[in-house]
Design a protein around this motif. Structure first.
Motif, short mmCIF file in Angstrom:
data_model
loop_
_atom_site.label_atom_id
_atom_site.label_comp_id
_atom_site.label_asym_id
_atom_site.label_seq_id
_atom_site.Cartn_x
_atom_site.Cartn_y
_atom_site.Cartn_z
N THR A 35 40.07 51.73 41.09
CA THR A 35 38.89 51.00 41.57
C THR A 35 38.35 51.63 42.85
O THR A 35 37.14 51.84 43.00
N LEU B 291 41.97 44.68 44.14
CA LEU B 291 40.74 45.32 43.67
C LEU B 291 39.58 45.05 44.62
O LEU B 291 38.72 45.93 44.81
N ASN C 239 35.52 42.92 38.44
CA ASN C 239 36.55 43.76 37.79
C ASN C 239 37.93 43.18 38.02
O ASN C 239 38.78 43.16 37.12
N GLN D 120 36.62 54.93 42.06
CA GLN D 120 35.31 54.73 41.44
C GLN D 120 34.25 54.42 42.50
O GLN D 120 33.17 55.02 42.52
N THR E 263 38.55 40.13 35.78
CA THR E 263 38.73 40.54 34.39
C THR E 263 40.11 41.15 34.16
O THR E 263 40.83 40.76 33.22
N ILE E 264 40.47 42.12 34.99
CA ILE E 264 41.77 42.78 34.84
C ILE E 264 42.91 41.81 35.11
O ILE E 264 43.94 41.84 34.44
#
Length: 461
Positions: free
Chosen positions: A340, A409, A376, A343, A379-380
């Motif tokens: 993460t 994250l 994110n 990115q 979700t993860i």
């Protein structure tokens, strides 16, 4: 040698030199048949000859340099990889290099000479004419990777009071000095740029019309000491074909053209990617020792960050002893956080490099990346937490790893923004050092959050 061998298309396949052609060149070099070598190479484009040098090993490069002799001209040297060109130029006599330099545009000549050792530079400069030497020494006086190093001095400049007829007559006399140009610069008596005139306007305007009636006064001027990356951004933003470079007194010093910028854009993009990975120049022709020096310092830095993470794990030794599965799961939290962070960091470094991120939108960008990281993370966390709870039949363990994942994250997303921004504010290239710091933060926080939550929740009690 067959007719096919002399055909440049027979030597190429998908814009690459064919293996059979390379073997033929190596065979001729091994046999010291310089006539055969020159006959094979002669039909090739200068860029393909430069590619040929790059495909051969060091010994064959030396032999090819000797075989080509004076046929190794400025066009070929200008197309070569920097490291390979250094090898080749080292085999040439100073007068040969000086002859090639005198045939090059100023920007290509500077690119060649600036890579030479001081003694080699001086030897080549001594062989140049006074005008060429002054032009190159002036360019070398500007900062590296600046517009002054990048610009060409060969340009067409005319006064505002001329007519179209006078410009056309002047071009007939100047065609030997400047062969390639896309626009004509209009200058004041002090040689300060007043505007530009495109060739299409010149060729379609009546001969009696004045330059002042045809010229465009609005233009983009490039300061001579502007970094080449900023120059590329201006070309991209304003869709420029060429642009005037002005010295510190505002006088026309040179011109930068779009073909120069194509190389810069490719170079800067590749450079940032390599910096993010800590791979140095990342050139396969770079000497082994230079590559080692460029890469090992970042590996050492990663080693130190790994020690920090290991220390955090060690501090939770008692918790891990009671529930060994924590040791197996904790790298998952750290790894996802690292991805993460990388990115986000890649997005921010690119935004900084392209000028998309400014003081006006920094706060908005931080909030945006935090929101993306949160979504994110949720979700993860749902996927990971549910999977762990079912796999180990332990809902509490699933909740702990889910919570750690969400928080890590979010931290990773913020680190991916704040680290490059902080380095930029400190005057450090964010592409160089961001990766090390972001990795340290995401790994350390991943282990700390997961093992800390597990301890605080009494999971391993």
């Amino acid at each position: 040698m067959s007719e096919a061998d002399a055909d440049p298309n027979a030597a190429m396949d998908d814009n690459r030199l064919q293996p059979a052609f390379l073997r033929a060149i190596e065979s001729a070099l091994n046999a010291e048949d310089e006539g055969e070598v020159r006959a094979l190479v002669k039909p090739l484009h200068p860029a393909d000859i430069a590619d040929l040098f790059e495909q051969l090993d060091a010994d064959h490069r030396t032999a090819l340099t000797t075989a080509l002799g004076r046929d190794l001209n400025a066009d070929v040297l200008a197309e070569m990889n920097d490291w390979v060109r250094d090898e080749v130029v080292g085999e040439l006599a100073p007068e040969h290099v000086a002859e090639a330099v005198s045939e090059m545009d100023t920007d290509d000549a500077v690119a060649l000479i600036e890579e030479l050792e001081p003694a080699e530079q001086e030897a080549v400069l001594d062989e140049l004419s006074a005008d060429d030497r002054v032009a190159i020494e002036t360019a070398l006086s500007y900062p590296e990777e600046s517009a002054g190093r990048l610009m060409q001095r060969e340009l067409i400049a005319v006064p505002e009071h001329w007519t179209i007829a006078q410009v056309l007559d002047f071009l007939q006399t100047a065609r030997d000095d400047v062969t390639d140009f896309w626009e004509i610069f209009v200058v004041s008596p002090e040689h300060k740029p007043l505007g530009t005139m495109r060739l299409s306007w010149l060729l379609t305007a009546p001969r009696w019309l004045g330059v002042s009636d045809v010229m465009q006064r609005q233009q983009t001027l490039i300061p001579v000491d502007l970094d080449q990356e900023e120059v590329a951004l201006r070309f991209q933003k304003y869709a420029l074909i060429s642009a005037a470079v002005v010295d510190r007194d505002g006088r026309l010093a040179g011109v930068i053209t779009a073909d120069d910028i194509v190389h810069i854009i490719a170079e800067e993009a590749g450079e940032d990617i390599l910096k993010l990975s800590g791979a140095g120049d990342g050139d396969i022709f770079e000497p082994v020792v230079d590559s080692y020096k460029a890469r090992v310092r970042w590996l050492i830095a990663n080693l130190l960050t790994g020690i920090v993470s290991a220390s955090i794990i060690a501090s939770f030794g008692a918790t891990i002893e009671k529930m060994v599965v924590l040791a197996a799961l904790s790298p998952i939290v750290a790894s996802i956080g690292g991805n993460t962070g990388n990115q986000t960091m890649a997005v921010i470094v690119r935004a900084l490099a392209t000028g998309q991120m400014t003081n006006a939108n920094t706060r908005r960008t931080i909030l945006r990346e935090a929101a993306v990281a949160f979504l994110n993370g949720v979700t993860i966390a749902l996927l990971l937490g549910t999977g762990v709870a079912l796999l180990f039949s332990n809902a509490q363990l699933g909740g702990v790893i889910a919570a750690a994942t969400v928080f890590n994250l979010i931290i990773a997303g913020l680190a991916g923004v704040m680290v490059p921004l902080g380095l930029k504010r400190l005057g450090v290239d964010p592409a160089v050092a961001s990766s090390v710091f972001v990795t340290m933060i995401t790994d350390s926080m991943g282990f700390l959050l997961f093992l800390g939550f597990a301890t605080a929740s009494g999971l391993a009690a």
